[in-house]
Design a protein around this motif. Structure first.
Motif, PDB file in Angstrom:
ATOM      1  N   SER A 118      25.725  39.393  39.047  1.00 20.77           N
ATOM      2  CA  SER A 118      24.980  38.826  40.377  1.00 20.77           C
ATOM      3  C   SER A 118      24.207  39.881  41.003  1.00 20.77           C
ATOM      4  O   SER A 118      23.147  39.682  41.933  1.00 20.77           O
ATOM      5  N   GLU A 119      24.792  41.146  41.056  1.00 22.77           N
ATOM      6  CA  GLU A 119      24.119  42.269  41.694  1.00 22.77           C
ATOM      7  C   GLU A 119      23.074  43.078  41.025  1.00 22.77           C
ATOM      8  O   GLU A 119      22.575  43.825  41.534  1.00 22.77           O
ATOM      9  N   THR A 148      35.613  38.379  46.931  1.00 22.87           N
ATOM     10  CA  THR A 148      36.415  36.953  46.934  1.00 22.87           C
ATOM     11  C   THR A 148      37.762  36.872  46.346  1.00 22.87           C
ATOM     12  O   THR A 148      38.081  37.784  45.528  1.00 22.87           O
ATOM     13  N   GLY A 152      26.142  34.668  42.358  1.00 28.02           N
ATOM     14  CA  GLY A 152      25.181  35.009  43.576  1.00 28.02           C
ATOM     15  C   GLY A 152      24.431  33.723  44.043  1.00 28.02           C
ATOM     16  O   GLY A 152      23.889  32.964  43.194  1.00 28.02           O
ATOM     17  N   TYR A 208      35.929  41.461  42.069  1.00 28.40           N
ATOM     18  CA  TYR A 208      34.857  42.354  42.505  1.00 28.40           C
ATOM     19  C   TYR A 208      34.049  41.552  43.435  1.00 28.40           C
ATOM     20  O   TYR A 208      33.810  40.158  43.028  1.00 28.40           O
ATOM     21  N   GLY A 209      33.497  42.116  44.431  1.00 27.00           N
ATOM     22  CA  GLY A 209      32.561  41.551  45.285  1.00 27.00           C
ATOM     23  C   GLY A 209      33.412  40.913  46.580  1.00 27.00           C
ATOM     24  O   GLY A 209      32.681  40.578  47.480  1.00 27.00           O
ATOM     25  N   ASP A 211      35.157  38.407  38.039  1.00 24.01           N
ATOM     26  CA  ASP A 211      34.438  39.764  38.333  1.00 24.01           C
ATOM     27  C   ASP A 211      33.104  39.989  37.347  1.00 24.01           C
ATOM     28  O   ASP A 211      32.393  40.555  38.086  1.00 24.01           O
ATOM     29  N   ALA A 218      30.309  38.269  39.288  1.00 23.03           N
ATOM     30  CA  ALA A 218      30.066  38.813  40.735  1.00 23.03           C
ATOM     31  C   ALA A 218      29.198  39.922  40.430  1.00 23.03           C
ATOM     32  O   ALA A 218      28.198  40.516  41.069  1.00 23.03           O
ATOM     33  N   TYR A 219      29.673  40.818  39.483  1.00 26.09           N
ATOM     34  CA  TYR A 219      28.812  41.993  39.107  1.00 26.09           C
ATOM     35  C   TYR A 219      27.407  41.785  38.803  1.00 26.09           C
ATOM     36  O   TYR A 219      26.354  42.382  39.023  1.00 26.09           O
TER      37      TYR A 219
END
Ligand code: BES
Ligand code: MN
Ligand code: ZN
Length: 487
Positions: A352-353, A329, A444, A326-327, A346, A349-350
């Motif tokens: 972090s949004e 990388t 992030g 996800y994202g 995953d 990364a999620y």
């Protein structure tokens, strides 16, 4: 049977119960009864202290002595619980003493407790927590469960809100233990998601579950890849506790591997035996979230649980596979038994949004942390010193040991891959640090993040005062105390 904890205004000299609990400190000249203890001793015409002296009671933490009252007070027995020396951290001692009493008072149905009296702030909460922790047994699959007797604790002369807080923390932990101890045939990713939704519904907050199609649509390839070898499809679970005017917003991420066989890099039989507990991070997050409705902190908490099995089925991921997380990388998979970091990547990364001010993940991530810190201490990694300190304070408040480990940039080069952005494992040494460095890659920029590796603390091989063998619920209370300290 669930243990009921209630507040009572009765005096210990009047309370009708099957056992009365008083605390004792260790001092130069023998055990000193705390709080209401001396009044009980007086009603017994000094026989209580006389008895303790005669048997050489040292008031060691966790020790409990039962003394018959022979009609001096309504309770037929006084349980004197050791609190150690007066100088040491007393709320943790009170928690432990309460837990020890819950274990040794199996014959009593109703217990009157004065353990908190004379103690520092938080003592009544710690006592309530301790009784719940010590009385916990996992009996769902016993055809004739042993009856532990204890059904009601009356906390004498305590503030109701403090006791309620202890009950919330204790029940959050026992809920986590129930999830951990459940057999993996029952607690599949789907069932874990259903339990999470139940927790959200009963707390009155929102939830969302990604099934395989939704995971594919949104690009959660780490979770999908790990789940591919299993007959039980993976899930991603999100819970949102959102107060009306939140002062902060944080994310909790819990590793939810409902069974870790190792995948194609199969574990041996002995190391696989306990791997139903590989969802203990998820259990800690769910346990903590289950208590938020009662505690009402002014913090928006996003709970995220990537849930999957790690199995060697015909479609299983293979060493050499490359995942686009996800994202975006990419990571190179080499040992399929290092699956936890792939699903956490995953989720981090999620998270972090989501506009959060901090992310804390909890995971049974590495055998290496067990080698480093043993079974009684959680490893803490963080990219932010003040977040690390907050978590250390929270864990200390709750009597859950943690030790900060270094995120050494010196080792980052071990994760360099020829084919992808990063390799998911490095060399043989410093395994917990390498795992944490891998996770950091998915957080992030500038977001304070901490990682709790609970591989050693999530389950216990032997019973202690505060937990029987099996799932301990480690980190549940640390998370709660951290959230409450923030809000
Ligand atoms: N779930 C295990 C870690 C674990 C080990 C938890 C012992 C509880 C007790 C994790 O998925 C794992 O297998 N990690 C591997 C990583 C290695 C292959 C780089 C390990 O620690 O051996
Ligand atoms: Mn594994
Ligand atoms: Zn695992």
């Amino acid at each position: 049977m669930t243990l009921e904890i209630a507040v009572s205004e009765e005096s210990p000299l009047e309370a009708s119960c099957d056992a009365l609990v008083v605390g004792a400190h260790r001092s130069e000249d023998g055990p000193g009864l705390t709080g209401k203890g001396p009044a009980v001793d007086e009603a017994m015409e000094g026989r209580l202290v006389c008895h303790l002296e005669a048997i050489g009671f040292k008031a060691d933490p966790g020790k409990v002595v039962l003394v018959p009252t022979l009609g001096a007070v309504p309770a037929p027995v006084v349980a004197v619980a050791g609190l150690g020396s007066e100088a040491e951290a007393q709320t943790s001692r009170i928690r432990r003493a309460a837990a020890a009493c819950a274990r040794s008072l199996g014959h009593a149905t109703v217990v009157g407790s004065t353990l908190h009296s004379g103690g520092p702030e938080g003592s009544a909460a710690a006592a309530a927590e301790g009784y719940l922790l010590g009385a916990y047994r996992f009996t769902s699959h016993k055809t004739s469960p042993p009856d532990n007797g204890l059904s009601r604790v009356l906390v004498l002369h305590a503030q109701a809100d403090e006791v309620a807080r202890g009950v919330a923390y204790g029940s959050a932990t026992t809920l986590a233990r129930d999830l951990i101890n459940e057999p993996p045939s029952i607690l599949t990713p789907e069932v874990l998601a259903a339990r999470a939704v139940e927790i959200a519904t009963s707390g009155g907050f929102a939830s969302k579950v990604w099934d395989v199609d939704a995971l594919r649509e949104d690009g959660f390839e780490g979770i999908l890849t790990v789940g591919r070898g299993s007959a039980h499809p993976p899930r991603l679970i999100r819970l949102d506790y959102e107060p009306r005017e939140p002062k902060a917003k944080v994310a909790l991420v819990g590793k939810g591997v409902t069974f870790d066989s190792g995948g194609l890099s199969l574990k041996d039989a002995r190391n696989m035996e306990t791997m139903k507990t590989d969802m203990s991070g998820a259990a800690a997050v769910l346990g903590a979230m289950s208590a938020l409705a009662a505690l009402r902190p002014q913090v928006h908490v996003v709970g995220l649980i990537p849930a999957t099995e790690n199995m060697p089925g015909e479609n299983a991921m293979k060493p050499g596979d490359v995942i686009k997380h996800y994202g975006g990388t990419t990571s190179e998979v080499l040992n399929t038994d290092a699956e936890g970091r792939l699903i956490l990547a995953d989720a981090l990364a999620y998270a972090s949004e989501q506009g959060v001010e901090a992310i804390v993940d909890v995971a049974t991530l590495t055998g290496a942390i067990v080698v480093a810190l043993g079974g009684k201490c959680t490893g803490l990694f963080s990219n932010d010193d003040s977040l690390a300190q907050e978590l250390q304070i929270a864990s200390e408040e709750e009597g859950e040991r943690t030790w900060q480990m270094p995120l050494l940039d010196d080792y980052v080069s071990e994760l360099e891959s020829e084919v992808a952005d990063i390799k998911h494992i490095g060399g043989r040494y410093g395994g917990s640090i390498l795992a944490a460095l891998f996770l950091r890659k998915f957080v992030g920029k500038d977001i304070p993040w901490a990682h709790l590796d609970i591989a050693g603390t999530a389950r216990s091989d032997s019973a202690s005062d505060e937990s029987p063998k099996g799932g301990t619920g480690a980190a549940t209370r640390t998370l709660l105390a951290w959230i409450e300290d923030r809000g």
